[in-house]
Design an enzyme around this catalytic site. Sequence first.
Site, short mmCIF file in Angstrom:
data_model
loop_
_atom_site.label_atom_id
_atom_site.label_comp_id
_atom_site.label_asym_id
_atom_site.label_seq_id
_atom_site.Cartn_x
_atom_site.Cartn_y
_atom_site.Cartn_z
N LYS A 48 26.89 59.13 4.13
CA LYS A 48 27.05 59.60 5.51
C LYS A 48 26.33 60.93 5.71
CE LYS A 48 31.01 59.12 7.58
NZ LYS A 48 32.45 59.22 7.76
N ARG A 118 35.18 64.86 7.28
CA ARG A 118 35.03 63.44 6.98
C ARG A 118 34.56 63.24 5.55
NH1 ARG A 118 33.81 60.46 11.94
NH2 ARG A 118 34.11 61.88 13.67
N GLY A 127 36.78 53.33 5.51
CA GLY A 127 38.22 53.54 5.69
C GLY A 127 39.00 53.77 4.41
N MET A 129 38.73 56.33 2.27
CA MET A 129 39.08 57.72 1.99
C MET A 129 39.45 58.42 3.29
SD MET A 129 36.41 58.74 -0.94
CE MET A 129 35.05 58.23 0.06
N ARG A 362 24.40 54.17 9.20
CA ARG A 362 24.30 53.70 7.81
C ARG A 362 23.84 52.25 7.86
NH1 ARG A 362 30.84 53.52 6.93
NH2 ARG A 362 31.25 52.00 8.53
N HIS A 485 39.02 47.24 11.47
CA HIS A 485 39.09 47.41 10.02
C HIS A 485 39.10 46.07 9.31
CE1 HIS A 485 41.39 47.89 6.26
NE2 HIS A 485 40.58 48.92 6.10
N ARG A 597 25.67 17.27 -21.27
CA ARG A 597 26.72 17.15 -22.28
C ARG A 597 27.13 15.68 -22.33
NH1 ARG A 597 28.48 22.35 -19.76
NH2 ARG A 597 28.88 23.89 -21.41
N ARG A 653 22.03 16.71 -25.13
CA ARG A 653 22.65 17.21 -26.35
C ARG A 653 23.44 16.09 -27.02
NH1 ARG A 653 27.13 21.80 -25.91
NH2 ARG A 653 28.37 20.06 -25.18
N GLU A 798 24.13 28.73 -31.40
CA GLU A 798 25.52 28.96 -31.00
C GLU A 798 26.34 29.67 -32.07
OE1 GLU A 798 27.11 25.79 -28.27
OE2 GLU A 798 26.35 24.54 -29.89
N SER A 817 17.97 26.51 -27.37
CA SER A 817 18.76 26.78 -26.16
C SER A 817 20.01 27.54 -26.60
CB SER A 817 19.14 25.47 -25.48
OG SER A 817 19.99 25.75 -24.39
N GLY A 819 23.57 28.54 -26.59
CA GLY A 819 24.89 28.14 -26.10
C GLY A 819 25.77 29.37 -26.18
N THR A 820 25.68 30.19 -25.14
CA THR A 820 26.31 31.51 -25.24
C THR A 820 27.83 31.46 -25.13
OG1 THR A 820 25.65 31.75 -22.94
CG2 THR A 820 24.37 32.96 -24.58
N ASN A 821 28.38 30.31 -24.73
CA ASN A 821 29.85 30.21 -24.76
C ASN A 821 30.30 30.26 -26.21
OD1 ASN A 821 29.59 29.70 -22.02
ND2 ASN A 821 29.64 27.48 -22.31
N ASP A 822 29.70 29.39 -27.01
CA ASP A 822 30.05 29.39 -28.43
C ASP A 822 29.51 30.62 -29.15
OD1 ASP A 822 31.71 27.20 -29.28
OD2 ASP A 822 30.13 25.87 -28.58
N CYS A 885 21.95 28.01 -21.90
CA CYS A 885 22.69 26.98 -21.16
C CYS A 885 24.19 27.25 -21.16
CB CYS A 885 22.39 25.59 -21.70
SG CYS A 885 22.95 25.37 -23.40
N TYR A 905 13.68 30.16 -19.45
CA TYR A 905 14.46 29.67 -18.31
C TYR A 905 15.94 29.97 -18.52
CZ TYR A 905 15.99 25.94 -21.38
OH TYR A 905 16.56 25.26 -22.41
C1 PEP Z 1 27.87 26.82 -25.14
O1 PEP Z 1 28.57 26.87 -26.14
O2 PEP Z 1 27.45 27.82 -24.55
C2 PEP Z 1 27.52 25.51 -24.56
C3 PEP Z 1 26.68 25.43 -23.55
O3 PEP Z 1 28.14 24.43 -25.07
P1 PEP Z 1 29.65 24.03 -24.75
O4 PEP Z 1 30.15 24.94 -23.70
O5 PEP Z 1 29.60 22.61 -24.35
O6 PEP Z 1 30.28 24.24 -26.09
MG MG Z 2 28.72 25.07 -27.34
#
Ligand code: PEP
Ligand code: MG
Length: 928
Positions: A48, A118, A127, A129, A362, A485, A597, A653, A798, A817, A819-822, A885, A905
């Site tokens: 402001k 202000r 609003g 503060m 603003r 508001h 999957r 897979r 993974e 690829s 597999g960032t979950n695992d 993935c 990718y």
């Molecule tokens: C993972 O592990 O990131 C993955 C893509 O495989 P899933 O979730 O099926 O284990």
């Molecule tokens: Mg996995």
Amino acid sequence: MTVLAADPVKEKASAQKTWVFLFDELDKVEATAKPKDWEDVRSLLGGKGANLFEMTRLGLPVPPGFTVTTEACNGYLAANHEFPTGMWDQEVVAMHEVERKVGKTFGDPKNPLFVSCRSGAKFSMPGMMDTVLNIGLNDETAKGMIELTGDPRFVYDSYRRLIQMFGSVVMGVADEPFEEAIAEQKKKRGVRHDVELTAEDWQALVEKFKTLVKAYKSQEFPQDPYKQLEMATRAVFNSWFGKRAIDYRNATNISHDLGTAVNIVTMVFGNMGNDSATGVAFTRNPADGTKELYGDYLINAQGEDVVAGIRNTLPIMQLKQDMPDAFNQFLEIVTKLENHFQDMQDVEFTIERKKLWMLQTRNGKRTARAAIKMAVDMNNEGLITKKQAIGRVTPEQVDQLLHPQFSAEIKKSASKEGRRLVSKAVNASPGAAVGMAVFDADTAAEWGKAGKAVIMVRPETKPDDVHGMIAAKGILTSRGGATSHAAVVARQFGTPAVCGAEELAIDVDHRIFQVHIDDKLVEVREGEWISLDGGTGEVFLGQLPTQDPDFDNEVELNTLLKWADEVRKLGVWANADYPKDAVRARRYGAEGIGLCRTEHMFFEEERLPIVQEMIMATSKARRLSALERLLPVQRGDFEGIFRAMDGNPVIIRLLDPPLHEFLPSFHDLVADLADLKVRLQHFHTLSEIDTALGQVRAKEDVLSRVKALSESNPMLGLRGDRLSVVMPEITEMQVRAILEAAVRVKREGIDVHPEIMVPLAGHVNELKYIKEIVDRVAAEVFAESGTTVDFKYGSMVEVPRAALTADELAEVAEFYSFGTNDLTQTTFGMSRDDAESKFLLEYTEKGLLPSNPFQQLDRGGVGKLIKMTVELGRATRPEMHMGICGEHGGDPNSIEFCHLAGLNYVSCSPYRVPIARLAAAQAAIKHS
Ligand code: PEP
Ligand code: MG
């Protein structure tokens, strides 16, 4: 009255550090405060403040004033609520300078100066503060002001506002006693509206308010204007750590260490009679993006009346008739501001006795739809570049636009099905919301936390309600307009909202609202379902079903995404398990399937019994017989996906989950068996008993298989590529299904690019072992069909060992690829199934982790492994193609990391493909 003078000695001592700048000192700010660019100016002066300085520099009518910097606020908060040395003296000196500019004196009854105080942080927190208006009014200056203006009603109204605001904001008296006193006075006078109260009424209320402050705080309302200023400055600093400000920053990811500036601005009065007014306006429609002036104003009122939604406002275009000169000047100024800042502006203005003053500008908050339309329009108008346009829309806004909506047919038929349309009011923030009515913010927050869908219903909302508004699926108010508001905050959070639904009689105390339907009074109680369409302003009783948005007809979004495609370096692929998902993914712009999957196909109703038979088989022959029946169904699925992705790569897979997931749970089986055995005692005929015994034996077989398959840590057990090692015939069937499908669609003329991916591998020997199977089956299929298909063989990354030996694995794997979950699970050693429900949220709440690593990629640990993999993998195979993935593939922050790590990718759910396209472009622009 004690007017504090600046102490010259102290002033000298603090000469190095400037805490306070006058609005016309932008040059000094740039020279002394070492800002490198406009962002630094905003950091120092707050958003402001910085814009008030800029408007002053542009020669626009800004009331004189000064800004106390965010550095001063941070110094004050760090020093246990002590002003930094020299700050107060500088504030007093600046005050004298403002007095000189306006020719009035702070606290002088003969010619008094009044100011507002202000808040103003770097990022706007509407609003959240505190602000105090009319500082400088006291018993003496009020009298002086009456002499000068001849308008005691205006003066006492302003004075009571100061005591009320100061009392609640600075001294901590609750708002209610003041409101009750006003209500009582109105009752006494037999009037309904504030405007009907006379000078005497307000004068009486001033006295009443002073006694209220005294009664609640055992302290007088301060008569010394400098004391008022000092206390108000402190209160604004303190409000940086007020609950609602903290909630808001948490919800919008604003850092807690920025601090707020304090802006002291000469008061101009919109409540000086019928040639005065005050209002807020946007240079474009913030709900749908149309290029038109949009906003509201009130004649003879002060700013907070418009925003609070307590008086029904007039649409801004009516100002053209009411005050043509001021309107024309206003239009010219806001056009200039939009061109100057190259963005839609949200301005506050006041007209004091026909003279226009600009109090704020603003970049305006806007809905997702408006953001996208404005970005595209502004590029078409030549105001901004395509790259700027891409930066104007957040990935979350794209997400919001693709949220479900009500279809026109559903709404039309709603009245026939008891889901009645009960109001059509202000379409304050678009989107469809379905939830249970709740009548206060705490309940909304509590129910929301418990996973319930709620719609918060209030006469109007206040900044204290923000925690409930964050938790609600929708917001419904009976008062206030498009700039109230409720509307502003809802748009900020992308929450659907309908405002000013006057037909609803909301009784917060009894937790109901009433509404007339066909002359019948209908009551809606807390917990009952209602539905809102924030895009049209419609309110329905009951639950309306929602439907997916029509992506293809989102013309502006598609234009913007095409521009994003031109600049992004990352490909955007999708995770899709069925042909229909692949079709959607392609429509949303996916350039390949990054993960199919295959196990999801196994779970379908008619297939599961065959899968179970395969798992239960005690001999290889029986397992092969079940697999033979699975082959054609899998092949059919793959054919559908290949057709949908004609010309694009499809990564399939091999089977991944532990086999017990396909069988009933141990507990269910034990319960079923107990049940069967009880029933057995009630059968009489031999055939009944025989059938039941057969069922018992079958269940017992399954139970013993489930027992045999049970593992202490199934996620680290017999799953992933280990299944291929133990039961290679499953892999043979899957490879055959993939390649036979590829051969078939190739013959149809489809350009097919299958890629076979191994899950969970951690040793190169695993990849070699499975490759032999793949190559053998491929040779068989190609020989049988007389057709060959190019395909690739690759691996998921993974487990940390895969990353650590990525150079070796790359000798066999043609692609990777992540597999960032695992990989997150195995890197942290935290179970992805349990961590979030058991302990992980405490980690983020206590600041042990900056964010949930299963949602936002952990750059320091998991990210390091990814970078290592990229480097090692490409050392062996320089052109090696790599993507992600896991769920992180659809998270904008993680996408930025993938861009930086040099992946080819990201692959995410089809619904997130448009988000990823934009996020990838933004990453490319940011790091170009
Ligand atoms: C993972 O592990 O990131 C993955 C893509 O495989 P899933 O979730 O099926 O284990
Ligand atoms: Mg996995």
